[in-house]
Write an enzyme that holds these catalytic residues in place. Structure first.
Site, short mmCIF file in Angstrom:
data_model
loop_
_atom_site.label_atom_id
_atom_site.label_comp_id
_atom_site.label_asym_id
_atom_site.label_seq_id
_atom_site.Cartn_x
_atom_site.Cartn_y
_atom_site.Cartn_z
N PHE A 142 100.82 11.55 52.34
CA PHE A 142 101.10 11.12 50.97
C PHE A 142 101.06 9.75 50.77
CE2 PHE A 142 104.51 10.60 47.41
CZ PHE A 142 103.75 11.38 46.66
N ASP A 222 107.45 13.38 57.93
CA ASP A 222 108.14 13.39 56.45
C ASP A 222 108.01 14.84 56.12
OD1 ASP A 222 108.36 13.65 53.69
OD2 ASP A 222 107.25 11.56 53.42
N TYR A 247 114.69 16.59 46.18
CA TYR A 247 114.42 17.01 44.67
C TYR A 247 113.44 18.15 44.70
CZ TYR A 247 111.29 13.08 44.64
OH TYR A 247 110.27 12.15 44.93
N LYS A 248 112.85 18.51 45.67
CA LYS A 248 111.62 19.45 45.70
C LYS A 248 112.37 20.70 45.79
CE LYS A 248 108.34 15.98 46.46
NZ LYS A 248 107.50 14.93 47.26
N ARG A 396 97.94 22.81 41.71
CA ARG A 396 98.76 23.05 42.95
C ARG A 396 99.77 23.93 42.34
NH1 ARG A 396 101.88 18.06 45.90
NH2 ARG A 396 102.89 18.14 43.72
C1 LIG Z 1 107.58 13.71 47.33
C2 LIG Z 1 107.17 12.99 48.31
C3 LIG Z 1 107.69 11.68 48.64
C4 LIG Z 1 108.66 11.08 47.43
O1 LIG Z 1 109.16 9.76 47.80
P1 LIG Z 1 109.98 9.16 47.01
O2 LIG Z 1 110.26 8.08 47.57
O3 LIG Z 1 111.31 10.01 46.38
O4 LIG Z 1 109.30 8.66 45.53
C5 LIG Z 1 107.45 10.90 49.74
N1 LIG Z 1 106.72 11.59 50.67
C6 LIG Z 1 106.18 12.82 50.52
C7 LIG Z 1 105.36 13.26 51.78
C8 LIG Z 1 106.35 13.46 49.16
O5 LIG Z 1 106.06 14.62 49.32
#
Ligand SMILES: *Cc1c(COP(=O)(O)O)cnc(C)c1O
Length: 436
Positions: A142, A222, A247-248, A396
């Site tokens: 990401f 992660d 939050y996912k 997606r």
């Molecule tokens: C959604 C997501 C994030 C989100 O990071 P925030 O700090 O909450 O904005 C980080 N890393 C990955 C791989 C994600 O999918």
């Protein structure tokens, strides 16, 4: 493919009738009613970006607001007859997340955002490997994670470099040989997203962790697209460090604080780069010198966002109640159904699969690629289907086993096929720029 031992049988035929057969066989079907579904016609396939609101969360948060804050006020930091105990909530909820991700108690806490937690743990890992010059990641990661790792490499003393391994051609899978070659005796840290955000590729966490350890490097996973989506066994895999989003698939609500995991063996050796009073031995002693608490709590910094932290609990309990094996069975069955529907109706319209085909390498979202994906995504939204779009050509689809039905998937593909076969997307003139 799903195996015959799951309730969903084998190789699905992607018809509406078959979708209904699978929905009737679904042992998790009842969980759909545990979520707020205000618009039954909306096909929401973006739960991997923002999970739905659990019904129980409304009452839970209302209680925290009305009673915890409204009536008990500052007393709620300690245990009160009506709940309270805000001070211990990050550790308590962290332990519940631990149950979901294969971590024994005392190794997970809830704090800050995923990005901030990644920074704290990356800096701690680099501090524990002072003689090693390199962080290894790959281009499937990401972007925010890569920015954080670039910043950590620069902030570390001595400064480090980030080695970014290119994905295999097609950008659907990593280049595992190149990753293997990049990890060597100069590697301090290997950091990857266990399920990649675009293609949904799932790494073999145990194997890569073992590979990194063989070179003496630490591993930081992660889990943002993995927690609540795929079975995780962090302790058994000897994972060092992990962060993840709530939050996912955890349905904790917009901006809910993230979690972090520090293997208990490492806890005494690692230091947070941000020394705050919530990671201090006696925050209310107001001593003038920082002494970190024993355990994962040293990675706390300041006052947690209490209401958002508490909002994580009800959704988490739903996942634990359903159980990860059943969630995985359904997730893979939904994925196989979507792939079958894609082959029958979308491949002939110029779509290609942007995700791995083998079930064991898939997370719980799938990408379908099309050169005109951006406009198609907009046309879908206008027709009540919400996937999301990821550059340059990925639509997606989040398949969330707690509330996505097979019929949802069939209907979304039906709308998609109708739009594209009739050129509906070519009439889209304005693409909303929204967060998805
Ligand atoms: C959604 C997501 C994030 C989100 O990071 P925030 O700090 O909450 O904005 C980080 N890393 C990955 C791989 C994600 O999918």
């Amino acid at each position: 493919m799903t195996t015959p031992s799951t309730p969903f049988g084998n190789a699905p035929v992607a018809t509406l009738e078959q979708a209904r057969v699978l929905d009737r066989a679904d042992p998790l079907a009842r969980f759909r009613d545990a979520f707020v579904i205000e618009d039954p016609d909306l096909l929401y396939l973006d739960g991997n970006s923002l999970g739905r609101l659990p019904v129980r969360t409304r009452e839970h948060v209302r209680h925290a607001v009305d009673v915890g804050w409204g009536r008990d006020l500052i007393r709620s930091w300690s245990e009160t007859p009506s709940g309270g105990d805000w001070f211990d909530a990050p550790a308590r909820i962290g332990d519940r997340i631990g149950s979901l991700i294969g971590a024994a108690a005392g190794q997970v806490t809830v704090s800050d955002s995923t990005s901030v937690n990644l920074f704290k743990l990356a800096m701690a890992a680099l501090g524990a490997r002072p003689g090693r010059s390199k962080i290894v990641s790959d281009t499937m990661n990401f972007p925010s994670d890569l920015y954080v790792l670039q910043g950590a490499a620069r902030a570390a003393v001595p400064e480090r470099t980030l080695a970014l391994v290119p994905a295999a051609s097609g950008e659907i899978e990593p280049d595992l040989d190149a990753l293997d070659a990049a990890i060597d005796d100069s590697t301090a840290l290997v950091s990857l997203s266990l399920v990649t955000f675009k293609s949904g590729y799932l790494y073999d966490a145990a194997a890569l962790t073992e590979r990194a350890h063989r070179s003496g490097a630490l591993v930081l996973w992660d889990l943002s697209h993995a927690a609540g989506a795929v079975p995780l066994d962090l302790d058994r895999w000897n994972v060092d460090l992990a962060v993840g989003c709530s939050y996912k698939y955890l349905n904790g609500g917009p901006g809910a604080p993230a979690f972090l995991y520090v293997n208990q063996v490492l806890q005494p050796m690692l230091e947070s780069p941000i020394w705050g009073w919530f990671g201090q031995t006696d925050p209310f002693g107001f001593g003038l010198t920082y002494r970190p608490v024993e355990g994962v709590g040293r990675f706390m910094v300041g006052t947690p966002p209490v209401l958002s932290t508490l909002a994580i609990e009800p959704g988490l309990e739903l996942l634990l109640e359903a159980g990860m094996p059943a969630l995985r069975d359904k997730s893979l069955a939904l994925g196989s159904f979507l792939i079958a529907a894609f082959e029958a109706r979308l491949e002939p319209l110029g779509f290609s699969l942007g995700s791995p085909r083998p079930a064991e390498r898939r997370g719980s979202h799938l990408s379908l690629r099309h050169p005109d994906a951006r406009r198609i995504g907009q046309a879908l939204r206008e027709h009540g289907v919400i996937p999301d779009f990821r550059e340059p050509d990925n639509l997606r689809f989040g398949l969330v086993p707690l509330y996505t039905s097979f019929e949802d998937v069939w209907r979304a593909v039906d709308v998609l096929a109708n739009i594209v076969s009739q050129g509906g997307h070519e009439r889209v003139t304005h693409v909303e720029s929204i967060v998805t």
